[in-house]
Design a protein around this motif. Structure first.
Motif, mmCIF file in Angstrom:
data_model
loop_
_atom_site.group_PDB
_atom_site.id
_atom_site.type_symbol
_atom_site.label_atom_id
_atom_site.label_comp_id
_atom_site.label_asym_id
_atom_site.label_seq_id
_atom_site.Cartn_x
_atom_site.Cartn_y
_atom_site.Cartn_z
ATOM 1 N N ASP A 158 0.819 -1.215 0.000
ATOM 2 C CA ASP A 158 0.000 0.000 0.000
ATOM 3 C C ASP A 158 0.851 1.262 0.000
ATOM 4 O O ASP A 158 0.528 2.236 -0.697
ATOM 5 N N TYR B 217 -6.305 7.774 0.263
ATOM 6 C CA TYR B 217 -6.135 6.431 -0.306
ATOM 7 C C TYR B 217 -6.697 5.373 0.655
ATOM 8 O O TYR B 217 -7.491 4.520 0.261
ATOM 9 N N PHE B 218 -6.285 5.436 1.910
ATOM 10 C CA PHE B 218 -6.742 4.434 2.868
ATOM 11 C C PHE B 218 -8.226 4.583 3.197
ATOM 12 O O PHE B 218 -8.937 3.590 3.329
ATOM 13 N N THR C 29 -10.278 3.323 0.050
ATOM 14 C CA THR C 29 -10.167 1.894 -0.252
ATOM 15 C C THR C 29 -10.639 1.027 0.908
ATOM 16 O O THR C 29 -11.331 0.041 0.701
ATOM 17 N N LEU C 30 -10.271 1.394 2.122
ATOM 18 C CA LEU C 30 -10.686 0.609 3.286
ATOM 19 C C LEU C 30 -12.183 0.772 3.550
ATOM 20 O O LEU C 30 -12.840 -0.153 4.013
ATOM 21 N N SER D 238 -14.364 1.097 1.241
ATOM 22 C CA SER D 238 -15.081 0.666 0.037
ATOM 23 C C SER D 238 -15.845 -0.629 0.289
ATOM 24 O O SER D 238 -15.785 -1.213 1.378
ATOM 25 N N THR E 216 -7.766 -2.413 1.447
ATOM 26 C CA THR E 216 -6.945 -1.677 0.494
ATOM 27 C C THR E 216 -6.456 -2.663 -0.565
ATOM 28 O O THR E 216 -6.542 -3.886 -0.362
ATOM 29 N N ALA F 278 -12.613 4.500 8.525
ATOM 30 C CA ALA F 278 -11.339 4.196 7.862
ATOM 31 C C ALA F 278 -10.347 5.341 8.039
ATOM 32 O O ALA F 278 -9.161 5.110 8.290
#
Length: 155
Positions: A31, A72-73, A76-77, A79, A84, A107
């Motif tokens: 990641d 980003y985290f 994605t986390l 989602s 991720t 997240a």
């Protein structure tokens, strides 16, 4: 039928949490390599912005990592995948004690708690996972989250 996370399932700790800490470290490295690649276009945009603002945009460079990595985290986390890209490669998902799905806010708080606790306790942050139930780290316990193997839980 019992859930894979149910302690009454035989060997539940063995198959659901097997290798979680090692996989979590590998996912972390994947990641952060992705975050490093995402920083390149972010810095190009910041550079152009800095020229347009006669240098004021350069003040954002020191915090650009935290902005890019945090988003980003969180995205994605939070989602549908609950992981991720690095976690997906390592067959991990994040679950919550209350059974609800991860959301953007949780997240984001999770990654902020990780950075704060990691800056204070490195490398002891990972060592605590060797002695806790479900291989949880400090920020997992505080937020009521834990990592599990996706293939072992049906996520």
């Amino acid at each position: 039928m019992a859930s894979a996370l149910d302690p009454s399932v035989p060997n539940y700790a063995d198959h659901v949490f097997e290798g979680v800490l090692t996989r979590r470290v590998a996912a972390f490295l994947i990641d952060y390599a992705i975050v490093g690649l995402l920083l390149i276009p972010a810095w190009v945009i910041l550079f152009v912005f800095s020229i347009l603002t006669l240098g004021l945009g350069f003040m954002l460079f020191p915090v650009s990592f935290f902005i890019v990595a945090g988003l980003y985290f969180a995205f994605t986390l939070g989602s549908e995948a609950q992981a991720t890209p690095g976690m997906r490669v390592m067959d991990l998902v994040m679950a919550r004690d209350d059974g609800r799905r991860m959301d953007f806010g949780t997240a984001m708080v999770h990654v902020l708690a990780f950075w704060i606790i990691n800056s204070l306790l490195t490398p002891f942050l990972l060592l605590i996972g060797l002695f806790t139930e479900r291989r949880r780290l400090i920020h997992d316990m505080v937020l009521g989250t834990y990592m599990v193997r996706a293939s072992a839980t049906g996520y």
